[in-house]
Write an enzyme that holds these catalytic residues in place. Structure first.
Site, short mmCIF file in Angstrom:
data_model
loop_
_atom_site.label_atom_id
_atom_site.label_comp_id
_atom_site.label_asym_id
_atom_site.label_seq_id
_atom_site.Cartn_x
_atom_site.Cartn_y
_atom_site.Cartn_z
N ASP A 132 -1.32 19.00 -2.72
CA ASP A 132 -0.15 18.15 -2.57
C ASP A 132 1.07 18.84 -3.17
O ASP A 132 1.02 19.34 -4.30
CB ASP A 132 -0.39 16.80 -3.25
CG ASP A 132 0.56 15.74 -2.73
OD1 ASP A 132 1.01 15.86 -1.56
OD2 ASP A 132 0.87 14.79 -3.47
N HIS A 139 13.52 13.38 -3.96
CA HIS A 139 12.42 12.77 -4.72
C HIS A 139 12.29 13.42 -6.10
O HIS A 139 12.20 12.73 -7.12
CB HIS A 139 11.11 12.89 -3.95
CG HIS A 139 9.91 12.41 -4.72
ND1 HIS A 139 9.72 11.09 -5.05
CD2 HIS A 139 8.85 13.09 -5.24
CE1 HIS A 139 8.58 10.97 -5.73
NE2 HIS A 139 8.04 12.17 -5.87
N GLU A 205 3.13 6.91 -1.65
CA GLU A 205 3.96 8.10 -1.48
C GLU A 205 3.95 8.42 0.01
O GLU A 205 2.91 8.74 0.57
CB GLU A 205 3.44 9.28 -2.31
CG GLU A 205 3.66 9.06 -3.80
CD GLU A 205 3.47 10.33 -4.65
OE1 GLU A 205 2.77 11.25 -4.19
OE2 GLU A 205 4.04 10.36 -5.76
N GLU A 207 4.38 10.65 2.95
CA GLU A 207 4.36 12.11 3.11
C GLU A 207 3.97 12.49 4.54
O GLU A 207 3.45 11.67 5.31
CB GLU A 207 3.33 12.74 2.15
CG GLU A 207 3.54 12.35 0.68
CD GLU A 207 2.74 13.19 -0.29
OE1 GLU A 207 2.27 14.29 0.10
OE2 GLU A 207 2.57 12.74 -1.45
N ASP A 239 -0.04 8.99 -0.06
CA ASP A 239 -0.70 9.50 -1.27
C ASP A 239 -0.59 8.42 -2.36
O ASP A 239 0.27 8.50 -3.24
CB ASP A 239 -0.01 10.80 -1.68
CG ASP A 239 -0.69 11.46 -2.86
OD1 ASP A 239 -1.91 11.27 -3.03
OD2 ASP A 239 -0.01 12.18 -3.61
N ARG A 243 1.27 4.89 -11.20
CA ARG A 243 2.32 5.48 -12.05
C ARG A 243 2.03 5.35 -13.54
O ARG A 243 2.40 6.22 -14.33
CB ARG A 243 3.67 4.83 -11.74
CG ARG A 243 4.12 4.97 -10.31
CD ARG A 243 4.26 6.40 -9.89
NE ARG A 243 4.65 6.51 -8.48
CZ ARG A 243 4.60 7.64 -7.79
NH1 ARG A 243 4.19 8.77 -8.37
NH2 ARG A 243 4.95 7.66 -6.53
N GLN A 246 -0.53 7.87 -14.40
CA GLN A 246 0.09 9.20 -14.26
C GLN A 246 0.92 9.58 -15.49
O GLN A 246 0.82 10.69 -16.00
CB GLN A 246 0.97 9.20 -13.00
CG GLN A 246 1.61 10.54 -12.68
CD GLN A 246 2.45 10.49 -11.39
OE1 GLN A 246 2.47 9.45 -10.71
NE2 GLN A 246 3.12 11.57 -11.07
N TYR A 250 -0.40 13.07 -17.34
CA TYR A 250 0.01 14.23 -16.53
C TYR A 250 0.41 15.47 -17.32
O TYR A 250 0.52 16.55 -16.74
CB TYR A 250 1.11 13.85 -15.54
CG TYR A 250 2.54 13.91 -16.07
CD1 TYR A 250 3.02 12.89 -16.89
CD2 TYR A 250 3.38 14.96 -15.73
CE1 TYR A 250 4.31 12.94 -17.36
CE2 TYR A 250 4.68 15.01 -16.20
CZ TYR A 250 5.14 13.99 -17.02
OH TYR A 250 6.43 14.04 -17.48
N LYS A 259 -3.92 10.10 -8.93
CA LYS A 259 -3.74 10.37 -7.51
C LYS A 259 -5.05 10.74 -6.83
O LYS A 259 -5.05 11.13 -5.66
CB LYS A 259 -2.73 11.51 -7.32
CG LYS A 259 -1.30 11.06 -7.60
CD LYS A 259 -0.42 12.22 -7.93
CE LYS A 259 1.00 11.77 -8.16
NZ LYS A 259 1.71 11.45 -6.91
N THR A 263 -6.25 8.77 -0.68
CA THR A 263 -5.12 9.30 0.10
C THR A 263 -5.43 8.94 1.55
O THR A 263 -6.50 9.30 2.06
CB THR A 263 -5.01 10.83 -0.05
OG1 THR A 263 -4.85 11.15 -1.43
CG2 THR A 263 -3.83 11.38 0.75
N THR A 355 6.23 13.34 -1.60
CA THR A 355 7.00 12.16 -1.21
C THR A 355 8.30 12.56 -0.52
O THR A 355 9.05 13.38 -1.05
CB THR A 355 7.33 11.33 -2.46
OG1 THR A 355 6.14 11.08 -3.17
CG2 THR A 355 8.00 10.02 -2.08
N GLU A 369 10.84 4.77 -6.68
CA GLU A 369 12.27 5.01 -6.45
C GLU A 369 12.95 3.78 -5.84
O GLU A 369 14.08 3.45 -6.21
CB GLU A 369 12.44 6.21 -5.52
CG GLU A 369 11.97 7.52 -6.12
CD GLU A 369 11.72 8.57 -5.05
OE1 GLU A 369 10.59 8.63 -4.52
OE2 GLU A 369 12.66 9.32 -4.73
#
Ligand code: MN
Length: 424
Positions: A132, A139, A205, A207, A239, A243, A246, A250, A259, A263, A355, A369
């Protein structure tokens, strides 16, 4: 710059004897001919090409000896990988042949056709690897503003390198597969220790997924032109992302479980060949790219993607509209970069664009967002949303519009409640 490679399969005047393929607002015109895998009545998986509201059964055509299959059958394995691994010239030849069979002027109309409404769709390819990327400047800037520093939203490497990470192929699922809300470690900013529980910030997300056809060799990097020729086709990709999981996990190695739980991809692979008329120049470069990332052809794709959200029992409401043409890095650049160190790519490997966000709020490709990290709820049927609730259904659709339409079908998933926490 050379332009797109057009041939008789892109003739806008061409029509099919299958009337539903000529509908002006349909996804599957005779210029499209996307590949997928389907089954009827829980039977064997077969390879087909969508045309109007029907599917042309390639597994049956091959068994009847009406399309060439070389030494051994390539459409009897329930996935597209053997065909995708063939040289690009064979993709082109078959596309031209299928277009002739379906052309309004064709005299032999005794073809193995199945109604799309009568089949179950499956993952079109066996996906060995899912990578990914993070190719939308808007983004990356939005996320950097929210989580780091609005003054230095874009990290210094971003303008030079297509940022990516190795994702999880085992949980790539076909449209329609339910998505279970993930459990994870969560830590509130003011807490001094994490807890475990269901994600409360479940996100989408939006994509574009590129599927590698021609494999590459370990230890041998390829350039952007060869990379462009190696991509068999594209799918819509959601995806799903947690959050809150994450943000705690992360650093320093990037997203992991946040993630890895699901998917979703659309079932029809729209070929690179079908998308030739919709190739566009990349956005202007703020810093010059290193030579191995430069492109001699326009490799961005003018695909408009929308997403709807429908609560349980509610109507779908459009929550965003964006376009893949604005991505800073094309799939060809991502693939060329992927091979730079010598990484081998295989037929069926999936590259997510990252994204896709545009310059306005309603063209952002994530709820993170669209709601500015949950601070500005958006309207849905019968209420509002910051992040996803159980039983919400999100559906992506994609469309190229020009001399004719190329549709991607739907990429859809419904959220199921989180499972019970496991005992030690
Ligand atoms: Mn992603």
């Amino acid at each position: 710059m050379t332009g797109p490679v057009l041939d008789e399969t892109h003739d806008p005047a061409r029509r099919s004897w299958i009337e539903s393929a000529n509908a002006p607002d349909g996804d599957f015109s005779i210029q499209n001919l996307p590949f997928g895998v389907f089954s009827e009545n829980a039977g064997d998986r077969r390879v087909g090409v969508a045309i109007g509201d029907l599917i042309l059964d390639l597994t049956a055509l091959e068994a009847q000896g009406r399309i060439a299959s070389g030494d051994a059958p390539i459409f009897d394995g329930g996935c597209l990988n053997p065909f995708m691994a063939r040289p690009r010239g064979e993709w082109t030849k078959l596309r031209a042949k299928l277009a002739r069979m379906l052309d309004a002027g064709a005299s032999d109309r005794d073809l193995p056709l199945v109604a799309q409404s009568a089949v179950e769709m499956h993952l079109p390819v066996r996906i060995g690897g899912f990578t990914d990327f993070y190719a939308s400047r808007e983004h990356a800037t939005n996320v950097g503003s929210m989580f780091r520093d609005p003054q230095n939203a874009l990290l210094p490497n971003w303008l030079h390198i297509p940022i990516g990470y190795n994702g999880r192929a085992s949980t790539v699922v076909v449209s329609g597969t339910p998505v279970t809300r993930p459990l994870g470690q969560l830590k509130a900013p003011d807490a001094d220790a994490p807890c475990v529980g269901p994600s409360r910030k479940l996100d989408i997300e939006v994509e574009l997924g590129a599927l590698v056809g021609t494999p590459t060799q370990m230890g041998r990097p390829i350039g952007t032109a060869e990379a462009q020729d190696s991509i068999f086709g594209y799918v819509l990709l959601n995806d799903w992302s947690a959050r809150d999981i994450q943000v705690w996990e992360y650093q320093p190695l990037g997203p992991f479980l946040s993630k890895a739980f699901a998917t979703t991809i659309s079932p029809w692979v729209v070929t690179s060949a079908a998308l030739e008329p919709f190739r566009r120049d990349a956005p202007e470069r703020e810093r010059p790219l290193l030579p191995y990332l430069r492109e001699a052809t326009p490799n961005n794709l003018d695909i408009e993607i929308t997403a709807t959200l429908a609560p349980r029992g509610g109507a779908p409401v459009q929550i965003l509209r964006t376009n893949a043409a604005g991505l800073y890095y094309s799939a060809a650049q991502q693939l060329a970069h992927h091979t730079l160190s010598g990484c081998r790519m295989e037929a069926g490997d999936l590259l997510g664009s990252g994204t896709i966000s545009g310059p306005t709020r309603d063209s952002c490709g994530s709820l993170l967002e669209l709601t500015w990290n949950g601070t500005e709820p958006i309207s849905v049927d019968g209420g509002t949303r910051t992040f996803l609730e159980d039983a919400d259904t999100v559906t992506l659709t994609g469309m190229c519009t020009g001399p004719y339409r190329i549709g991607f079908g739907a990429c859809s998933g419904t959220i199921l409640p989180a499972p019970e926490l496991c005992e030690p």
